[in-house]
Motif scaffolding. Sequence first.
Motif, PDB file in Angstrom:
ATOM      1  N   ALA A 148       0.982  -1.091  -0.295  1.00  0.00           N
ATOM      2  CA  ALA A 148       0.112  -0.037  -0.104  1.00  0.00           C
ATOM      3  C   ALA A 148       0.872   1.219  -0.027  1.00  0.00           C
ATOM      4  O   ALA A 148       0.686   2.376  -0.547  1.00  0.00           O
ATOM      5  N   VAL A 149       1.909   1.156   0.893  1.00  0.00           N
ATOM      6  CA  VAL A 149       2.903   2.491   0.671  1.00  0.00           C
ATOM      7  C   VAL A 149       3.446   2.622  -0.586  1.00  0.00           C
ATOM      8  O   VAL A 149       3.820   3.650  -1.182  1.00  0.00           O
ATOM      9  N   LEU A 150       3.801   1.548  -1.164  1.00  0.00           N
ATOM     10  CA  LEU A 150       4.436   1.478  -2.596  1.00  0.00           C
ATOM     11  C   LEU A 150       3.560   2.007  -3.508  1.00  0.00           C
ATOM     12  O   LEU A 150       4.066   2.920  -4.420  1.00  0.00           O
ATOM     13  N   LEU A 151       2.312   1.795  -3.542  1.00  0.00           N
ATOM     14  CA  LEU A 151       1.309   2.232  -4.223  1.00  0.00           C
ATOM     15  C   LEU A 151       1.040   3.759  -4.291  1.00  0.00           C
ATOM     16  O   LEU A 151       0.719   4.454  -5.111  1.00  0.00           O
ATOM     17  N   ALA A 152       0.958   4.081  -2.905  1.00  0.00           N
ATOM     18  CA  ALA A 152       0.898   5.731  -2.805  1.00  0.00           C
ATOM     19  C   ALA A 152       1.919   6.561  -3.006  1.00  0.00           C
ATOM     20  O   ALA A 152       1.823   7.415  -3.792  1.00  0.00           O
ATOM     21  N   PHE A 174      18.912  14.328  -4.131  1.00  0.00           N
ATOM     22  CA  PHE A 174      18.461  13.434  -3.303  1.00  0.00           C
ATOM     23  C   PHE A 174      16.924  13.418  -3.227  1.00  0.00           C
ATOM     24  O   PHE A 174      16.219  14.373  -2.994  1.00  0.00           O
ATOM     25  N   ASP A 175      16.318  12.037  -3.288  1.00  0.00           N
ATOM     26  CA  ASP A 175      14.615  11.924  -3.674  1.00  0.00           C
ATOM     27  C   ASP A 175      14.474  10.913  -2.262  1.00  0.00           C
ATOM     28  O   ASP A 175      14.862   9.754  -2.615  1.00  0.00           O
ATOM     29  N   ARG A 176      13.657  11.564  -1.447  1.00  0.00           N
ATOM     30  CA  ARG A 176      13.397  10.566  -0.116  1.00  0.00           C
ATOM     31  C   ARG A 176      12.428   9.578  -0.499  1.00  0.00           C
ATOM     32  O   ARG A 176      12.434   8.470  -0.145  1.00  0.00           O
ATOM     33  N   GLN A 177      11.369   9.676  -1.422  1.00  0.00           N
ATOM     34  CA  GLN A 177      10.427   8.885  -1.978  1.00  0.00           C
ATOM     35  C   GLN A 177      11.095   7.640  -2.622  1.00  0.00           C
ATOM     36  O   GLN A 177      10.827   6.481  -2.413  1.00  0.00           O
ATOM     37  N   ILE A 178      12.162   7.841  -3.500  1.00  0.00           N
ATOM     38  CA  ILE A 178      13.044   7.023  -4.209  1.00  0.00           C
ATOM     39  C   ILE A 178      13.575   6.062  -3.078  1.00  0.00           C
ATOM     40  O   ILE A 178      13.687   4.975  -3.212  1.00  0.00           O
ATOM     41  N   THR A 179      14.223   6.821  -2.071  1.00  0.00           N
ATOM     42  CA  THR A 179      15.102   6.012  -1.217  1.00  0.00           C
ATOM     43  C   THR A 179      14.425   5.036  -0.251  1.00  0.00           C
ATOM     44  O   THR A 179      14.449   4.099  -0.104  1.00  0.00           O
ATOM     45  N   ASP A 180      13.097   5.450  -0.070  1.00  0.00           N
ATOM     46  CA  ASP A 180      11.992   4.421   0.843  1.00  0.00           C
ATOM     47  C   ASP A 180      11.768   3.449  -0.129  1.00  0.00           C
ATOM     48  O   ASP A 180      11.511   2.477   0.523  1.00  0.00           O
ATOM     49  N   ARG A 236      22.315   9.620  -7.737  1.00  0.00           N
ATOM     50  CA  ARG A 236      21.923  10.925  -7.251  1.00  0.00           C
ATOM     51  C   ARG A 236      20.360  10.790  -6.571  1.00  0.00           C
ATOM     52  O   ARG A 236      20.537  11.581  -5.461  1.00  0.00           O
ATOM     53  N   LYS A 237      19.683   9.772  -6.991  1.00  0.00           N
ATOM     54  CA  LYS A 237      18.227   9.883  -6.445  1.00  0.00           C
ATOM     55  C   LYS A 237      18.318   9.328  -5.059  1.00  0.00           C
ATOM     56  O   LYS A 237      17.648   9.755  -4.297  1.00  0.00           O
ATOM     57  N   VAL A 238      19.408   8.391  -4.852  1.00  0.00           N
ATOM     58  CA  VAL A 238      19.276   7.923  -3.311  1.00  0.00           C
ATOM     59  C   VAL A 238      20.233   8.748  -2.561  1.00  0.00           C
ATOM     60  O   VAL A 238      20.543   8.354  -1.262  1.00  0.00           O
ATOM     61  N   GLY A 239      20.736   9.771  -2.874  1.00  0.00           N
ATOM     62  CA  GLY A 239      21.263  10.811  -1.918  1.00  0.00           C
ATOM     63  C   GLY A 239      23.077  10.658  -1.930  1.00  0.00           C
ATOM     64  O   GLY A 239      23.745  11.077  -1.428  1.00  0.00           O
ATOM     65  N   ALA A 240      23.525   9.780  -3.116  1.00  0.00           N
ATOM     66  CA  ALA A 240      24.923   9.839  -3.262  1.00  0.00           C
ATOM     67  C   ALA A 240      25.502  11.337  -3.652  1.00  0.00           C
ATOM     68  O   ALA A 240      24.680  11.651  -4.830  1.00  0.00           O
ATOM     69  N   THR A 241      26.645  11.547  -3.681  1.00  0.00           N
ATOM     70  CA  THR A 241      27.523  12.586  -4.447  1.00  0.00           C
ATOM     71  C   THR A 241      28.901  12.394  -4.412  1.00  0.00           C
ATOM     72  O   THR A 241      29.423  11.322  -4.071  1.00  0.00           O
ATOM     73  N   LEU A 242      29.598  13.156  -5.236  1.00  0.00           N
ATOM     74  CA  LEU A 242      30.918  13.053  -5.389  1.00  0.00           C
ATOM     75  C   LEU A 242      31.819  13.008  -4.276  1.00  0.00           C
ATOM     76  O   LEU A 242      31.682  13.789  -3.246  1.00  0.00           O
ATOM     77  N   ALA A 243      32.718  12.301  -4.308  1.00  0.00           N
ATOM     78  CA  ALA A 243      33.637  11.976  -3.077  1.00  0.00           C
ATOM     79  C   ALA A 243      34.638  13.021  -3.113  1.00  0.00           C
ATOM     80  O   ALA A 243      35.828  12.758  -3.333  1.00  0.00           O
ATOM     81  N   CYS A 244      34.279  14.270  -2.956  1.00  0.00           N
ATOM     82  CA  CYS A 244      35.304  15.440  -2.814  1.00  0.00           C
ATOM     83  C   CYS A 244      35.078  16.078  -1.577  1.00  0.00           C
ATOM     84  O   CYS A 244      34.026  15.980  -0.799  1.00  0.00           O
ATOM     85  N   ASP A 280       4.076  15.215  -6.868  1.00  0.00           N
ATOM     86  CA  ASP A 280       3.921  15.707  -5.373  1.00  0.00           C
ATOM     87  C   ASP A 280       5.368  15.174  -4.690  1.00  0.00           C
ATOM     88  O   ASP A 280       5.223  14.070  -3.901  1.00  0.00           O
ATOM     89  N   TYR A 281       6.589  15.581  -4.730  1.00  0.00           N
ATOM     90  CA  TYR A 281       7.639  15.228  -4.417  1.00  0.00           C
ATOM     91  C   TYR A 281       8.941  16.268  -4.291  1.00  0.00           C
ATOM     92  O   TYR A 281       8.577  17.243  -5.176  1.00  0.00           O
ATOM     93  N   GLU A 282       9.692  16.059  -3.575  1.00  0.00           N
ATOM     94  CA  GLU A 282      10.815  17.078  -3.418  1.00  0.00           C
ATOM     95  C   GLU A 282      12.273  16.585  -3.558  1.00  0.00           C
ATOM     96  O   GLU A 282      12.343  15.072  -3.156  1.00  0.00           O
TER      97      GLU A 282
END
Length: 415
Positions: free
Chosen positions: A147-151, A168-174, A252-260, A160-162
């Motif tokens: 149900a959470v996945l469908l929502a 970083f996309d928190r919904q994709i990470t969830d 990038r969607k799950v929050g990773a960034t360049l190791a600098c 409706d996401y930020e």
Amino acid sequence: MSNKTIGSGGRPGRGGKTSPSAAARSLAGGAAAPRKPPVKKAVPQQEKAPAKQASAKKAPAKKAPAKKAPPKKQPTASTSAPRPRLRAVTDEDAAAAAARAAEEAERETRTAGATPLAAGIPLDDLVAALIQGAQRVLGSDWDSRLAVLLATLRRRFSGDYEVDEFGFDRQITDVLTAAIEPLAESWFRLEVRGVENIPTEGGALLVANHSGTVPIDGLITGYAVHKYSGRHLRPLGADLVFSLPFVGQIARKVGATLACAEDAERLLTGGELAGVWPEGFKGIGKPFAERYKLQRFGRGGFVSSAMRAQVPIVPVSIVGAEEIYPLIGNVPSLARLLGVPYLPITPFFPLLGPLGMIPLPSKWIIEFGEPIRTDAYEPEAADDPMLLFNVTDQVRETIQQTLYRLLVDRGNAFF
């Protein structure tokens, strides 16, 4: 001398006892030669019996009058089967018969309402098996997760996401966390220790060992942090990760960034949990014979970022990733042609093709160690190379000793 004619004596007819030839020989003055008795041939013992049988056949015996066979009796119900013994029906027998009849009627009703498949399996039985499998893999609350996945998907389609400045996309990470959970909990049988050492708020730098030929340990570490602490891990990845098609976008969607240093300090000062694997490709590409032996941690760039942001360093020790793809060989020339650090050869890849990409089900243990404080130093201390080297060596030695202890605690890698 009386005149006698030949054959005049005796009775008329064929003559008397003396034959004409004998009489002729006597008149001629010669004696009759005695007749030799006929020679009897010896008959073998085996031939005597047939002779007797032949003689017996010559004189057939009188046949005895045949007796009429009595007429066969037709089988009746009384003679063909024994009579059943009658007994009184008790209340228990009646109740059992009623229960069997009700069960049979229910089975017929269920079978009649189900749509049979080609193999003869009713559709409702197949659905029940699928639900049972989902409960076994995804857990008892699989329906709420679905149900959470469908929502989430509905919100995605509606826009409706930020997304933050790093992508970083928190919904994709969830969603990714829910997808990784069966792999981590059921396949790898993950055990997490020291969750209380992860700060509940504020920035921190998680430093972990790297291994496994394919960097799955980064995904499992991010899952463990989000699952057991409720926070999101922001990985610091190499340039190759973001240059790969599709992989860089997901990273990038799950929050990773360049190791600098710049991106690391921005994350840490912003109160995020950043994760780094200092061994890099040397760690995940080392042969299986060197498993759980840490490679160099570089020049301490991660320590410098933590000191400038004044955040603690949390050592993370991962046991189990070394066995998922045992690296037994490499093809450097082909790796250079493809632009990758190495081209692994495992016991199952490329021998089994795509099936060789399935990770082996090793047991995993992730332990978050006690934080190493950096706020005791001034931010300017990040420019001291000797201090950076000492702190880096302290972090590396802590992880190495923890790995040895966890290996003893885990025992066999697969059972």
